[in-house]
Design an enzyme around this catalytic site. Structure first.
Site, short mmCIF file in Angstrom:
data_model
loop_
_atom_site.label_atom_id
_atom_site.label_comp_id
_atom_site.label_asym_id
_atom_site.label_seq_id
_atom_site.Cartn_x
_atom_site.Cartn_y
_atom_site.Cartn_z
N HIS A 74 0.81 -1.22 0.00
CA HIS A 74 0.00 0.00 0.00
C HIS A 74 0.85 1.27 0.00
CE1 HIS A 74 1.00 -0.22 4.23
NE2 HIS A 74 0.60 1.04 4.35
N HIS A 89 1.92 6.94 0.12
CA HIS A 89 1.09 6.06 0.95
C HIS A 89 -0.33 6.06 0.41
CE1 HIS A 89 -1.20 4.68 4.43
NE2 HIS A 89 -0.07 4.21 4.93
#
Length: 168
Positions: A74, A89
């Protein structure tokens, strides 16, 4: 123009134009202060900007080396040849999805060029399951940064400028 820029110009040297960080995702720019997570909004991990994504691939936002790709795919970090350390992120609390919705394309330690694919995302799945898909793009070594210019509006992955970072 500062003294050093004047000196460089008089000596025929180009002033530092800064490191250009391209958009790692297609979407709408969001001020970092509006990210729905205080770790990012309060700039605990660094300053930067965020993107509300419409694209399905996270790309390298600049030339450099991929540092870390999180086990759940992620998020990733990278460093530029000029020493800018950045962190991308995808979404908020997406680590809780344990990698579901993400497919790693690049590798840790890989040399990349701006626009090279790093992580593919299942945007529809993530819109449904993630707390938020707003994606912070953060400069993590702000102590080394002299100035940071931020873009606004719509951006296209790998082609539109997102940040310009000048190092000290």
């Amino acid at each position: 123009m500062g003294l050093f820029d004047s000196l460089k110009k008089s000596m025929g040297l180009a002033a530092d134009q800064g490191t250009v960080i391209k958009a790692p995702l297609t979407g709408e720019v969001v001020p970092i202060e509006e990210v729905p997570d205080p770790v990012f909004a309060d700039k605990v991990v660094g300053d930067g900007i965020a993107i509300n994504p419409t694209g399905k691939v996270m790309v390298a936002p600049c030339d450099g080396e991929i540092g870390k790709i999180f086990e759940t795919n992620h998020a990733f970090s990278m460093e530029t040849p000029t020493g800018v350390e950045l962190f991308v992120h995808f979404g908020i609390d997406t680590v809780e999805l344990k990698g579901e919705g993400f497919k790693r394309i690049a590798s840790e330690g890989q040399q990349v060029k701006a626009g090279d694919p790093v992580i593919e995302v299942d945007l529809d799945f993530l819109k449904e399951k993630a707390k938020s898909i707003i994606t912070p793009v953060v400069i993590s070594n702000m102590d080394d940064v002299a100035s940071l210019e931020k873009s606004s509006g719509s951006v296209v992955e790998g082609s539109d400028d997102l940040l310009v970072v000048k190092m000290k």
